[in-house]
Design an enzyme around this catalytic site. Structure first.
Site, PDB file in Angstrom:
ATOM      1  N   HIS A  93       0.349  -0.498 -10.355  1.00 56.67           N
ATOM      2  CA  HIS A  93      -0.508  -1.323  -9.502  1.00 56.67           C
ATOM      3  C   HIS A  93      -0.878  -2.633 -10.211  1.00 56.67           C
ATOM      4  O   HIS A  93      -2.048  -3.017 -10.300  1.00 56.67           O
ATOM      5  CB  HIS A  93      -1.781  -0.565  -9.111  1.00 56.67           C
TER       6      HIS A  93
ATOM      7  N   ARG B 274       0.845  -1.186   0.000  1.00 58.10           N
ATOM      8  CA  ARG B 274       0.000   0.000   0.000  1.00 58.10           C
ATOM      9  C   ARG B 274       0.887   1.244   0.000  1.00 58.10           C
ATOM     10  O   ARG B 274       1.883   1.314   0.719  1.00 58.10           O
ATOM     11  CB  ARG B 274      -0.926   0.011   1.226  1.00 58.10           C
TER      12      ARG B 274
END
Length: 307
Positions: free
Chosen positions: A270, A222
């Site tokens: 991502h 994250r």
């Protein structure tokens, strides 16, 4: 007949409809899957954050919300969400993360970037994996799988989690002292922690200063785990040799962010591990069956812990 609302976003429905219907049929669940059920008739919500559903209060009959994503920090704090929430854990998600992490650990371990930029016929051979300590922060389903895979490649793997765990071939640590041990030894550090109040900004200037000079950082966890400015300072000051980043505080990463042009930063969009409908549909179907049978959900989120 259990009514399942797909609330994962209209753009995702075409890729999810067929796999979900097939998985529900294979699980022998009598389910009415749709994107249009009236809220007060819905039994299960299959969800990914989208602007069409931010208020869960009308879903008075819903017995579960099943996330399509592994990370739930964008939904778990929603005060209207009172239904049980399950996060996504599935084999494809795990395999994808293991492949990404293993590839980039080997890339940094072998020094491949340097040889690609300036091949040196007389360059020194890298150490063997058994002589390279690798740290994994976060030993959940993804972190444990990555740690065990790297251990099988003979890396010395040091893992850290909030609570003590035991993994074959992995030196597991917990607590503040354990974190310091991992930071001080890891020549390659992989971040696979969830983003919670306890982990936000965990990798700041003080944490980076504890790492061996020349270490590499890989973050497919994250973006909020890392303080961006502190990371840039560590790279500019030669504390770190490189950072490979797949997640960011703002996504997509703004075009004017210094990460894009920094010579010691690799940006990936991502992609470390995506939820793949072909494998994840089975995980959704299993939890729908559990709802239908009145059994506990798999991978139920602990609201107090945030994951």
């Amino acid at each position: 007949m259990i009514k399942v609302l797909f609330a994962g976003g209209a753009d995702r429905w075409p890729t999810w409809e067929a796999p979900l219907r097939a998985a529900l049929a294979e699980a022998e669940v009598q389910a009415d899957l749709s994107t249009q059920h009236p809220p007060d008739e819905v039994d299960v919500i299959v969800f990914a954050p989208n602007p069409d559903l931010t208020d869960f209060r009308p879903f008075t009959r819903a017995r579960a919300v099943l996330s399509l994503w592994a990370g739930v920090e964008t939904i778990v704090q929603n005060e209207t969400l009172t239904q049980p929430l399950a996060r996504m854990v599935d084999p494809g998600l795990t395999e994808g993360m293991v492949e990404y992490v293993t590839a980039h650990v080997l890339r940094h371990h072998l020094g491949i970037d340097a040889y690609l930029r300036a091949p040196d016929w007389h360059g020194d051979a890298p150490p063997l994996a058994r002589d390279r300590p690798v740290g994994i922060l976060g030993l959940g389903a993804l972190g444990a799988a990555c740690a065990e895979a790297l251990s099988r490649l003979n890396f010395e793997v040091l893992g850290w989690s909030r609570r003590q765990k035991t993994l074959v071939g992995v030196s597991c640590h917990a607590g503040e002292d354990g974190l310091i041990t991992v930071l001080e030894r890891a020549e390659i550090l992989v971040l696979l922690l969830p983003l919670t109040d306890e982990t936000a900004d965990l990798i700041d200037g003080a944490a980076l200063a504890r790492m061996p000079r020349g270490a590499a950082l890989i973050n497919p966890g994250r973006g909020g785990l890392v303080v961006d400015d502190d990371l840039l300072s560590a790279l500019d000051g030669d504390r770190l040799s490189h950072a490979t980043l797949d997640v960011f505080r703002t996504e997509p990463l703004p075009q004017d962010h210094p990460f894009w042009d920094h010579p010691r930063v690799t940006v990936t969009p991502h992609i470390a591990s995506a939820t793949r409908p072909a494998t994840a549909a089975g995980a959704i179907a299993e939890n729908v069956r559990r709802v239908a049978e009145g059994r506990p959900l798999r991978h139920l989120v602990d609201r107090d812990r945030g994951y």
